[in-house]
Scaffold this motif. Structure first.
Motif, PDB file in Angstrom:
ATOM      1  N   GLN A  86       0.838  -1.200   0.000  1.00 57.99           N
ATOM      2  CA  GLN A  86       0.000   0.000   0.000  1.00 57.99           C
ATOM      3  C   GLN A  86       0.880   1.261   0.000  1.00 57.99           C
ATOM      4  O   GLN A  86       1.484   1.596   1.019  1.00 57.99           O
ATOM      5  N   PRO A  87       0.957   1.961  -1.135  1.00 60.08           N
ATOM      6  CA  PRO A  87       1.760   3.190  -1.200  1.00 60.08           C
ATOM      7  C   PRO A  87       1.248   4.251  -0.225  1.00 60.08           C
ATOM      8  O   PRO A  87       0.040   4.422  -0.045  1.00 60.08           O
ATOM      9  N   ALA A  88       2.179   4.961   0.398  1.00 65.43           N
ATOM     10  CA  ALA A  88       1.846   5.996   1.386  1.00 65.43           C
ATOM     11  C   ALA A  88       2.985   6.988   1.464  1.00 65.43           C
ATOM     12  O   ALA A  88       4.090   6.724   0.992  1.00 65.43           O
ATOM     13  N   SER A  89       2.740   8.133   2.062  1.00 62.53           N
ATOM     14  CA  SER A  89       3.816   9.089   2.325  1.00 62.53           C
ATOM     15  C   SER A  89       4.757   8.499   3.369  1.00 62.53           C
ATOM     16  O   SER A  89       4.308   7.910   4.361  1.00 62.53           O
ATOM     17  N   PHE A  90       6.045   8.688   3.152  1.00 67.01           N
ATOM     18  CA  PHE A  90       7.044   8.066   4.016  1.00 67.01           C
ATOM     19  C   PHE A  90       6.830   8.390   5.494  1.00 67.01           C
ATOM     20  O   PHE A  90       6.909   7.519   6.358  1.00 67.01           O
ATOM     21  N   ASP A  91       6.543   9.669   5.780  1.00 67.71           N
ATOM     22  CA  ASP A  91       6.460  10.074   7.182  1.00 67.71           C
ATOM     23  C   ASP A  91       5.156   9.673   7.866  1.00 67.71           C
ATOM     24  O   ASP A  91       4.930  10.013   9.027  1.00 67.71           O
ATOM     25  N   THR A  92       4.282   8.901   7.167  1.00 68.14           N
ATOM     26  CA  THR A  92       3.059   8.391   7.799  1.00 68.14           C
ATOM     27  C   THR A  92       3.122   6.896   8.083  1.00 68.14           C
ATOM     28  O   THR A  92       2.227   6.351   8.731  1.00 68.14           O
ATOM     29  N   ILE A  93       4.160   6.230   7.607  1.00 66.43           N
ATOM     30  CA  ILE A  93       4.171   4.763   7.656  1.00 66.43           C
ATOM     31  C   ILE A  93       4.334   4.218   9.070  1.00 66.43           C
ATOM     32  O   ILE A  93       3.608   3.299   9.482  1.00 66.43           O
ATOM     33  N   ILE A  94       5.259   4.739   9.841  1.00 67.04           N
ATOM     34  CA  ILE A  94       5.446   4.230  11.207  1.00 67.04           C
ATOM     35  C   ILE A  94       4.178   4.442  12.028  1.00 67.04           C
ATOM     36  O   ILE A  94       3.730   3.545  12.758  1.00 67.04           O
ATOM     37  N   VAL A 117      15.774  17.692   0.028  1.00 58.47           N
ATOM     38  CA  VAL A 117      15.773  16.515   0.894  1.00 58.47           C
ATOM     39  C   VAL A 117      14.339  16.026   1.052  1.00 58.47           C
ATOM     40  O   VAL A 117      13.388  16.810   0.977  1.00 58.47           O
ATOM     41  N   GLN A 118      14.173  14.726   1.259  1.00 55.43           N
ATOM     42  CA  GLN A 118      12.827  14.199   1.459  1.00 55.43           C
ATOM     43  C   GLN A 118      12.412  14.324   2.922  1.00 55.43           C
ATOM     44  O   GLN A 118      13.208  14.108   3.837  1.00 55.43           O
ATOM     45  N   LYS A 119      11.138  14.667   3.120  1.00 56.43           N
ATOM     46  CA  LYS A 119      10.601  14.809   4.477  1.00 56.43           C
ATOM     47  C   LYS A 119      10.617  13.468   5.218  1.00 56.43           C
ATOM     48  O   LYS A 119      10.363  12.427   4.640  1.00 56.43           O
ATOM     49  N   GLY A 120      10.899  13.546   6.521  1.00 58.70           N
ATOM     50  CA  GLY A 120      10.828  12.367   7.370  1.00 58.70           C
ATOM     51  C   GLY A 120      12.037  11.468   7.345  1.00 58.70           C
ATOM     52  O   GLY A 120      12.113  10.496   8.090  1.00 58.70           O
ATOM     53  N   THR A 121      13.023  11.758   6.493  1.00 60.21           N
ATOM     54  CA  THR A 121      14.209  10.914   6.395  1.00 60.21           C
ATOM     55  C   THR A 121      15.222  11.279   7.471  1.00 60.21           C
ATOM     56  O   THR A 121      15.145  12.329   8.094  1.00 60.21           O
ATOM     57  N   THR A 122      16.186  10.413   7.653  1.00 62.44           N
ATOM     58  CA  THR A 122      17.268  10.727   8.597  1.00 62.44           C
ATOM     59  C   THR A 122      18.014  11.964   8.166  1.00 62.44           C
ATOM     60  O   THR A 122      18.480  12.733   8.993  1.00 62.44           O
ATOM     61  N   ILE A 129      21.371  27.025   5.974  1.00 64.55           N
ATOM     62  CA  ILE A 129      21.114  26.213   4.784  1.00 64.55           C
ATOM     63  C   ILE A 129      19.644  26.369   4.435  1.00 64.55           C
ATOM     64  O   ILE A 129      18.772  26.301   5.301  1.00 64.55           O
ATOM     65  N   LYS A 130      19.362  26.611   3.169  1.00 70.24           N
ATOM     66  CA  LYS A 130      17.968  26.743   2.722  1.00 70.24           C
ATOM     67  C   LYS A 130      17.463  25.352   2.327  1.00 70.24           C
ATOM     68  O   LYS A 130      17.721  24.880   1.223  1.00 70.24           O
ATOM     69  N   THR A 131      16.809  24.696   3.260  1.00 69.05           N
ATOM     70  CA  THR A 131      16.335  23.341   2.974  1.00 69.05           C
ATOM     71  C   THR A 131      15.075  23.395   2.125  1.00 69.05           C
ATOM     72  O   THR A 131      14.231  24.273   2.269  1.00 69.05           O
ATOM     73  N   LEU A 132      14.972  22.437   1.223  1.00 68.53           N
ATOM     74  CA  LEU A 132      13.830  22.337   0.327  1.00 68.53           C
ATOM     75  C   LEU A 132      13.210  20.951   0.542  1.00 68.53           C
ATOM     76  O   LEU A 132      13.471  20.013  -0.211  1.00 68.53           O
ATOM     77  N   PRO A 133      12.406  20.789   1.605  1.00 64.88           N
ATOM     78  CA  PRO A 133      11.836  19.477   1.926  1.00 64.88           C
ATOM     79  C   PRO A 133      10.708  19.096   0.980  1.00 64.88           C
ATOM     80  O   PRO A 133       9.870  19.927   0.618  1.00 64.88           O
ATOM     81  N   ARG A 134      10.713  17.838   0.572  1.00 57.64           N
ATOM     82  CA  ARG A 134       9.697  17.335  -0.358  1.00 57.64           C
ATOM     83  C   ARG A 134       9.065  16.059   0.185  1.00 57.64           C
ATOM     84  O   ARG A 134       9.699  15.300   0.913  1.00 57.64           O
ATOM     85  N   ASP A 135       7.824  15.785  -0.205  1.00 57.37           N
ATOM     86  CA  ASP A 135       7.152  14.568   0.233  1.00 57.37           C
ATOM     87  C   ASP A 135       7.798  13.325  -0.360  1.00 57.37           C
ATOM     88  O   ASP A 135       7.813  12.269   0.266  1.00 57.37           O
ATOM     89  N   GLN A 179      10.837  14.097  -6.281  1.00 59.84           N
ATOM     90  CA  GLN A 179      10.654  15.548  -6.352  1.00 59.84           C
ATOM     91  C   GLN A 179      11.953  16.272  -5.988  1.00 59.84           C
ATOM     92  O   GLN A 179      12.293  17.294  -6.591  1.00 59.84           O
ATOM     93  N   SER A 180      12.670  15.742  -5.007  1.00 59.32           N
ATOM     94  CA  SER A 180      13.965  16.329  -4.639  1.00 59.32           C
ATOM     95  C   SER A 180      14.960  16.218  -5.785  1.00 59.32           C
ATOM     96  O   SER A 180      15.704  17.158  -6.081  1.00 59.32           O
ATOM     97  N   THR A 181      14.968  15.059  -6.433  1.00 64.86           N
ATOM     98  CA  THR A 181      15.858  14.873  -7.581  1.00 64.86           C
ATOM     99  C   THR A 181      15.505  15.846  -8.694  1.00 64.86           C
ATOM    100  O   THR A 181      16.387  16.456  -9.318  1.00 64.86           O
ATOM    101  N   ALA A 182      14.206  16.031  -8.937  1.00 66.77           N
ATOM    102  CA  ALA A 182      13.766  16.967  -9.974  1.00 66.77           C
ATOM    103  C   ALA A 182      14.188  18.394  -9.633  1.00 66.77           C
ATOM    104  O   ALA A 182      14.571  19.163 -10.518  1.00 66.77           O
ATOM    105  N   ASP A 183      14.133  18.758  -8.344  1.00 67.28           N
ATOM    106  CA  ASP A 183      14.556  20.099  -7.924  1.00 67.28           C
ATOM    107  C   ASP A 183      16.029  20.336  -8.235  1.00 67.28           C
ATOM    108  O   ASP A 183      16.425  21.433  -8.647  1.00 67.28           O
ATOM    109  N   LEU A 184      16.833  19.303  -8.043  1.00 68.67           N
ATOM    110  CA  LEU A 184      18.263  19.445  -8.321  1.00 68.67           C
ATOM    111  C   LEU A 184      18.513  19.522  -9.825  1.00 68.67           C
ATOM    112  O   LEU A 184      19.287  20.367 -10.291  1.00 68.67           O
TER     113      LEU A 184
END
Length: 300
Positions: free
Chosen positions: A105-113, A172-177, A198-204, A208-213
């Protein structure tokens, strides 16, 4: 941590689309895909582990897994609906040792735990780096080793130094280390030295982070090493590695805190897969065999 999800779509020079979109909250519906693992009996080889299954899984005949399917080569969506990747193949093989199928079941990373804690998912499998905070919330079963890696545009035109990224825009992706542990420490160092933040650009999602770069919206990005290396390969020379892999740590399957017997049985399943050669061959299929471990454990 890692953590850990991303599908790159190439068109013309390079267009990255969020084809791996999952639900953005625990309440949203999402697509799912089931493995072809047998439902009648455990696969041959190793101990019979079906007795260690929680009653809910045994009754349903399947393990419902929460996954952020935007993190190739570990987990991504194929054709917009089928979850594929290293983590998928390996955990499908684990499920076979219990004689059940897997519903991804696909979900946003920061909702899985949170989803595992609340019973929406039986297990979380999404390149979760094991750390103390997560071990306080759930049981984590180690199965792979990965580190963090930075990437920049080819030739590093912005002159990024990972050890002094103050004032730079970092995806950077949201919810990651990387977002929760790594960048905050670097931010604190910038502040202590009187340098711009540092100007962080958090993505779900990682794609999306790769596309930003790639588009130049970000000056650099950081993520789990297998994912960054895959993104570099897929972008056909648009990106390059910055520095070396660091902070290597194991990935872990997320299992409810109370289900210690089930978590221990997953360790036994991994050991059986290692003995028969399936573990290494599955990682090698996705060019990730360098991350193989032998000391599978619960909450290492």
């Amino acid at each position: 941590m890692s953590v850990l999800r991303r599908t790159l779509v190439l068109s013309g020079v390079l267009v990255l689309a969020a084809a791996g979109c999952g639900s953005n909250s625990l309440d949203n519906g999402s697509s799912s895909s089931s493995s072809s693992a047998p439902t009648s009996a455990p696969s041959s080889g190793g101990p019979d582990l079906s007795g260690a299954l929680p009653a809910k899984i045994k009754s349903a005949g399947k393990i419902v897994v929460g996954v952020d399917a935007s993190y190739p080569p570990n987990e991504s969506l194929q054709g917009g609906k089928t979850v594929v990747g290293m983590d998928v193949d390996l955990f499908n093989a684990v499920a076979q040792k219990f004689g059940v199928t897997v519903e991804w079941q696909p979900a946003s990373f920061d909702t899985i735990i949170t989803g595992v804690q609340g019973g929406k998912y039986d297990v979380g499998v999404s390149s979760f780096t094991i750390n103390d905070k997560r071990k306080q919330q759930v049981n984590m079963v180690s199965y792979f080793n990965a580190g963090t890696l930075w990437a920049t545009a080819k030739g590093n035109p912005k002159g990024i130094n990972a050890d002094d990224a103050c004032g730079k825009t970092v995806a950077v992706q949201k919810g990651t280390t990387q977002e929760q542990d790594d960048l905050p420490k670097r931010q604190a160092k910038c502040k202590a030295e009187g340098k711009p933040a540092i100007k962080t650009l958090p993505r779900d999602k990682q794609d999306q982070s790769t596309a930003d770069l790639v588009s130049g919206k970000a000056d650099a990005m950081l993520a789990d090493s297998p994912v960054v290396l895959y993104a570099i390969k897929q972008t056909n020379g648009k990106l390059e590695q910055l520095g070396d892999i660091y902070d290597a740590a194991p990935y872990g399957y997320v299992v409810p805190k109370a289900q210690t017997e089930f978590a221990a049985a997953i360790v036994q399943a991994l050991k059986a897969l290692q003995t028969e050669g399936t573990y290494k061959s599955t990682l090698a299929k996705w060019n990730n065999d360098s991350g193989a471990i032998s000391d599978f454990a619960v909450n290492p």
